[in-house]
Write a protein that holds these residues in place. Structure first.
Motif, PDB file in Angstrom:
ATOM      1  N   ALA A  29       0.761  -1.143  -0.087  1.00 38.80           N
ATOM      2  CA  ALA A  29      -0.117  -0.027   0.036  1.00 38.80           C
ATOM      3  C   ALA A  29       0.937   1.303  -0.038  1.00 38.80           C
ATOM      4  O   ALA A  29       0.603   2.327  -0.676  1.00 38.80           O
ATOM      5  N   ARG A  30       1.888   1.205   0.915  1.00 36.82           N
ATOM      6  CA  ARG A  30       2.828   2.454   0.818  1.00 36.82           C
ATOM      7  C   ARG A  30       3.374   2.699  -0.293  1.00 36.82           C
ATOM      8  O   ARG A  30       3.334   3.790  -1.101  1.00 36.82           O
ATOM      9  N   MET A  31       3.995   1.564  -1.041  1.00 33.47           N
ATOM     10  CA  MET A  31       4.839   1.569  -2.408  1.00 33.47           C
ATOM     11  C   MET A  31       3.780   1.964  -3.363  1.00 33.47           C
ATOM     12  O   MET A  31       4.115   2.874  -4.148  1.00 33.47           O
ATOM     13  N   LYS A  32       2.641   1.630  -3.478  1.00 38.12           N
ATOM     14  CA  LYS A  32       1.848   1.805  -4.495  1.00 38.12           C
ATOM     15  C   LYS A  32       1.280   3.366  -4.345  1.00 38.12           C
ATOM     16  O   LYS A  32       1.156   3.921  -5.615  1.00 38.12           O
ATOM     17  N   PHE A  33       1.179   3.736  -3.415  1.00 30.74           N
ATOM     18  CA  PHE A  33       0.500   5.138  -3.087  1.00 30.74           C
ATOM     19  C   PHE A  33       1.728   6.190  -3.444  1.00 30.74           C
ATOM     20  O   PHE A  33       1.604   7.072  -4.262  1.00 30.74           O
ATOM     21  N   GLU A  34       3.015   5.743  -3.021  1.00 24.70           N
ATOM     22  CA  GLU A  34       4.091   6.651  -3.443  1.00 24.70           C
ATOM     23  C   GLU A  34       4.232   6.558  -4.865  1.00 24.70           C
ATOM     24  O   GLU A  34       4.770   7.780  -5.609  1.00 24.70           O
ATOM     25  N   ASN A  35       4.226   5.355  -5.459  1.00 26.15           N
ATOM     26  CA  ASN A  35       4.415   5.566  -7.126  1.00 26.15           C
ATOM     27  C   ASN A  35       3.060   6.218  -7.900  1.00 26.15           C
ATOM     28  O   ASN A  35       3.481   7.112  -8.749  1.00 26.15           O
ATOM     29  N   ALA A  36       1.895   6.254  -7.310  1.00 23.70           N
ATOM     30  CA  ALA A  36       0.870   6.944  -7.724  1.00 23.70           C
ATOM     31  C   ALA A  36       1.155   8.454  -7.570  1.00 23.70           C
ATOM     32  O   ALA A  36       0.582   9.312  -8.444  1.00 23.70           O
ATOM     33  N   TYR A  37       1.716   8.608  -6.302  1.00 23.45           N
ATOM     34  CA  TYR A  37       1.806  10.307  -5.688  1.00 23.45           C
ATOM     35  C   TYR A  37       2.998  10.832  -7.025  1.00 23.45           C
ATOM     36  O   TYR A  37       2.803  11.858  -7.526  1.00 23.45           O
TER      37      TYR A  37
ATOM     38  N   GLU B 136      -1.797   7.344   9.093  1.00 25.13           N
ATOM     39  CA  GLU B 136      -0.816   7.525   7.906  1.00 25.13           C
ATOM     40  C   GLU B 136      -1.520   7.745   6.384  1.00 25.13           C
ATOM     41  O   GLU B 136      -1.136   8.513   5.562  1.00 25.13           O
ATOM     42  N   GLY B 137      -2.752   6.890   6.084  1.00 28.67           N
ATOM     43  CA  GLY B 137      -3.453   7.226   4.960  1.00 28.67           C
ATOM     44  C   GLY B 137      -3.871   8.753   4.918  1.00 28.67           C
ATOM     45  O   GLY B 137      -3.864   9.362   3.909  1.00 28.67           O
ATOM     46  N   LEU B 138      -4.644   9.451   6.109  1.00 34.16           N
ATOM     47  CA  LEU B 138      -4.895  10.744   6.003  1.00 34.16           C
ATOM     48  C   LEU B 138      -3.560  11.543   5.498  1.00 34.16           C
ATOM     49  O   LEU B 138      -3.705  12.578   4.831  1.00 34.16           O
ATOM     50  N   SER B 139      -2.511  11.454   6.274  1.00 31.22           N
ATOM     51  CA  SER B 139      -1.459  12.210   6.132  1.00 31.22           C
ATOM     52  C   SER B 139      -0.824  12.138   4.603  1.00 31.22           C
ATOM     53  O   SER B 139      -0.657  13.215   4.089  1.00 31.22           O
ATOM     54  N   LYS B 140      -0.712  10.858   4.232  1.00 30.20           N
ATOM     55  CA  LYS B 140      -0.346  10.851   2.627  1.00 30.20           C
ATOM     56  C   LYS B 140      -1.212  11.566   1.597  1.00 30.20           C
ATOM     57  O   LYS B 140      -0.839  12.316   0.597  1.00 30.20           O
ATOM     58  N   PHE B 141      -2.622  11.405   1.984  1.00 29.64           N
ATOM     59  CA  PHE B 141      -3.599  11.634   1.147  1.00 29.64           C
ATOM     60  C   PHE B 141      -3.616  13.208   0.903  1.00 29.64           C
ATOM     61  O   PHE B 141      -3.649  13.838   0.025  1.00 29.64           O
TER      62      PHE B 141
END
Length: 730
Positions: free
Chosen positions: A161-169, A192-197
């Motif tokens: 989830a972290r990796m995919k989110f970073e790639n999408a970011y 963590e989800g809210l912070s990244k989003f």
């Protein structure tokens, strides 16, 4: 013991014996009733014996029933325990089945990269009673293996989830970002989800703001007429942030649950603070507000060459728009956050505590600090604009043809209304109160001074000494009077304008407070305090109206001194020339020629006719009142120097009433009470005999003539003897 004592003792014994005989007789008479009562009691005792037997029977039956009920309750409690154990067993079985399903399902989901389903299995595993499963893992190899697989899968899924989110970011893939944003809460990573989003959303906000600010700066450099470009940039920022909150609120509430929207909004507010600070920094640099305010402070009036009123007005307009939109945005955020907080609070005390915490956080955020600094700039600019506009209005004061007032009044109150309504639009109670106090100070100190100076300067030096000598031409006298009357009307009109301004400000403020009536209890309490503070400042403007009214009253004193008293003096001199020591023929001639109307009423009528169309209604009414009072006082002084006959008294009575009726006819105010003393003097002068004084209501509170004055007035009659007047008991 003597005989009298023995007889007294015997009488007492006989009295007691008689009382005892009476009681015995009463007891014997009541014996029949007592026997009847005893018989009834005996019958009841037989019935009670039967009741006692029935009670014993009932007790035996209830004892058996209670024993049966106790047995049943024991069996029910046993069944409840069995049911609870069965349910626990069923739950454990279901947990084991769920564990197996999660174990089987997560392998397939991970292999197929179906991360939503995989996260769902992990979320289901996290809801299981893991302590029970681990305690029983030693009894079953499969359970232990399943737990290990799911724990490894959870760690693997978190990394994915972290990796995919970073790639999408990095790729700015909004769809994939939103996809994995929904997965984080299933893995227990809500923060963590809210912070990244929010970090992703903040980057979009920053990028868009950078573009908007770049365009704004280019526009400012290219076009000096860009009056509100920075306020537009702020508006785009606030609208974008509000749109983000509104768009993603359902997403956060659905996948993260109640209470997490607060975290989302507060994280987003940090980016709002950063971008607001950037825009505000450029706003100050390009508008050079601090530099210009410092120059105004150092150079004073000569700073008009550096910054004129129009430039100040445009900066004020932009500053007000920024503040207004920022306050609107903060109210929007507060409402959304507090509504979310209330969903997680169980008690009113908890709601109040959390609300105050949110209020403090937003009141101390970067945007609020910017607004505080902005309001400081605004007040300084508005004060400069108000003072300059006021002085311009005074310097360019003109009287248009046919107008009763000069342009100064309209211009001053137009500027006041503009400044105060502009301040009102900020909705900042401290700024509003400060600006009202500044306006009050300007009106009370400067404006009242200008009004007074114009009243005094309208009268040329030596006017009163030379007006009777003919040294001044009639045109000069008329011009001085015209300028003075306009200045007097300015005072009266200013009072009316000020009252209208107070009503307008009160209506505007109530409209603003009603728009915030849906706030929570804490905010309502703060709003109530702000409302009371602002309303108190608005009501203070009534004190300024009283100050201007004081100038108006001083103006009427000048009117009396320089315009009414010369007229009254001439009328008094003419009145003194009219004989009141009349015979019958003289009375008839007086009535025919009516010298009073020709020499007194006619000049007064001419004066009123000349001045009426030049005075506002209130000033005209007050002038008539003062004229009446001045005439009465002057005539009283003349009367005590005259002689009267009976016929002269009749003529004087007719003259007083004709003057009173005339002045009453030209005003809506009542002036008859001002003629009370003259009418009472006329009454005394019309007496046929001195002794008739005692028939008058001289002891009434409405009688205004003192005994000494009455004797003096009666002595004015030629036909009244001094001895008769002295003999009067007054």
């Amino acid at each position: 013991m003597d005989l009298s004592e023995i007889e007294a003792e015997l009488a007492e014994i006989e009295r007691k014996e008689s009382a005892i005989d009476g009681k015995i007789g009463q007891l014997l008479r009541d014996q029949h009733n007592v026997n009847d009562s005893l018989s009834s009691v005996f019958q009841i005792s037989k019935q009670l014996t039967a009741v006692d037997s029935d009670v014993e029977t009932l007790h035996d039956k209830l004892k058996d029933t209670a024993a049966l009920s106790d047995k049943i309750s024991k069996r029910v409690r046993h069944l409840d325990k069995v049911k609870t154990r069965v349910e626990a067993v069923i739950q454990r079985v279901e947990d084991i089945l769920d564990l197996k399903n999660c174990t089987d399902g997560i392998k397939i989901a991970l292999d197929n990269e179906d991360y939503e389903i995989a996260a769902g299995h992990i979320h289901r595993y996290r809801t299981l009673d893991t302590n029970f499963l681990k305690n029983n893992a030693s009894e079953s190899v499969s359970i232990e293996a399943s737990i290990e697989i799911l724990e490894n899968a959870e760690q693997q899924m978190q990394k994915v989830a972290r990796m995919k989110f970073e790639n999408a970011y990095k790729e700015q893939d909004a769809q994939s970002i939103e996809r994995f944003f929904k997965i984080f809460p299933l893995l227990g990573l809500q923060k963590e989800g809210l912070s990244k989003f929010v970090s992703f959303l903040s980057s979009q906000v920053a990028s868009q703001t950078e573009q908007n600010l770049k365009m704004a700066l280019e526009f400012v450099d290219r076009d000096e007429g860009s009056k509100v470009i920075f306020s537009d940039t702020f508006v785009l920022l606030f609208e974008g942030l509000a749109r983000i909150v509104e768009m993603h609120q359902p997403l956060v509430e659905t996948y993260y649950g109640p209470g997490w929207l607060t975290e989302f909004a507060l994280l987003l507010q940090e980016e709002c603070d950063r971008q607001s600070s950037l825009i505000f920094k450029n706003f100050k640099q390009k508008r050079r507000i601090e530099e210009k305010l410092e120059q105004v402070k150092l150079l004073g009036d000569s700073s008009e060459e550096i910054i004129d009123a129009k430039e100040i007005d445009s900066m004020l307009q932009e500053t007000t728009l920024i503040n207004e939109r920022a306050e609107l945005y903060l109210r929007f955020i507060k409402r959304r956050i507090i509504a979310d907080v209330f969903l997680t609070c169980d008690t009113e005390d908890e709601k109040t505590t959390r609300s105050e915490s949110i209020e403090n956080a937003l009141n101390n955020c970067g945007l609020s600090k910017i607004l505080h600094e902005l309001v400081g700039f605004y007040l300084r600019l508005e004060t400069v604009f108000l003072n300059r506009s006021f002085h311009v209005a005074v310097q360019m004061n003109v009287v248009e043809e046919g107008s009763m007032t000069s342009s100064m009044v309209d211009d001053v109150f137009y500027v006041l209304k503009k400044c105060l309504r502009r301040t009102m639009s900020t909705t900042n109670s401290d700024a509003i109160c400060a600006m009202i106090n500044i306006s009050n100070g300007l009106l009370e100190n400067d404006y009242c001074k200008v009004l007074m100076e114009k009243l005094k300067n309208a009268i040329p030096s030596g006017y009163l000494d030379t007006v009777f000598t003919g040294r001044y031409q009639s045109e000069v006298v008329a011009q001085s009077r015209s300028v003075f009357l306009v200045s007097l009307n300015n005072c009266s009109e200013s009072i009316q304008f000020l009252k209208t301004l107070v009503e307008s400000l009160t209506t505007d403020w109530r409209g603003l407070t009603e728009s915030n009536s849906n706030s929570n209890s804490t905010q309502k309490s703060r709003n109530a305090k702000s409302n009371a503070k602002v309303m108190s400042c608005i009501q203070d403007m009534h004190h300024i109206a009283r100050s201007i009214d004081g100038v108006l009253q001083e103006g009427h004193h000048i009117l009396v001194k320089y315009f009414l008293k010369p007229l009254v003096k001439a009328c008094s001199e003419n009145f003194a020339l009219i004989s009141h020591n009349l015979t019958e023929e003289g009375l008839v001639l007086n009535e025919t020629e009516d010298p009073f109307s020709q020499k007194i009423i006619a000049p007064v009528d001419n004066f009123i006719g000349d001045i009426k169309d030049s005075l506002l209604e209130r000033n005209f009414e007050l002038m008539i009142s003062n004229l009446s009072q001045t005439l009465v006082m002057s005539f009283e002084k003349v009367i005590f120097k005259m002689k009267f006959s009976r016929n002269g008294g009749l003529a004087f009575d007719r003259e007083v009433r004709s003057l009173s009726n005339y002045l009453s006819s030209v005003t809506q105010w009542t002036v008859r009470e001002k003629f009370t003393r003259l009418l009472q003097i006329s009454t005394l002068l019309n007496l046929e005999q001195v002794e008739e004084v005692n028939e008058l209501p001289i002891h009434s509170t409405s009688w205004k003539i003192t005994p000494a004055e009455m004797r003096q007035i009666l002595s004015l009659r030629e036909d009244f003897r001094g001895e008769a007047i002295k003999r009067l008991t007054l």
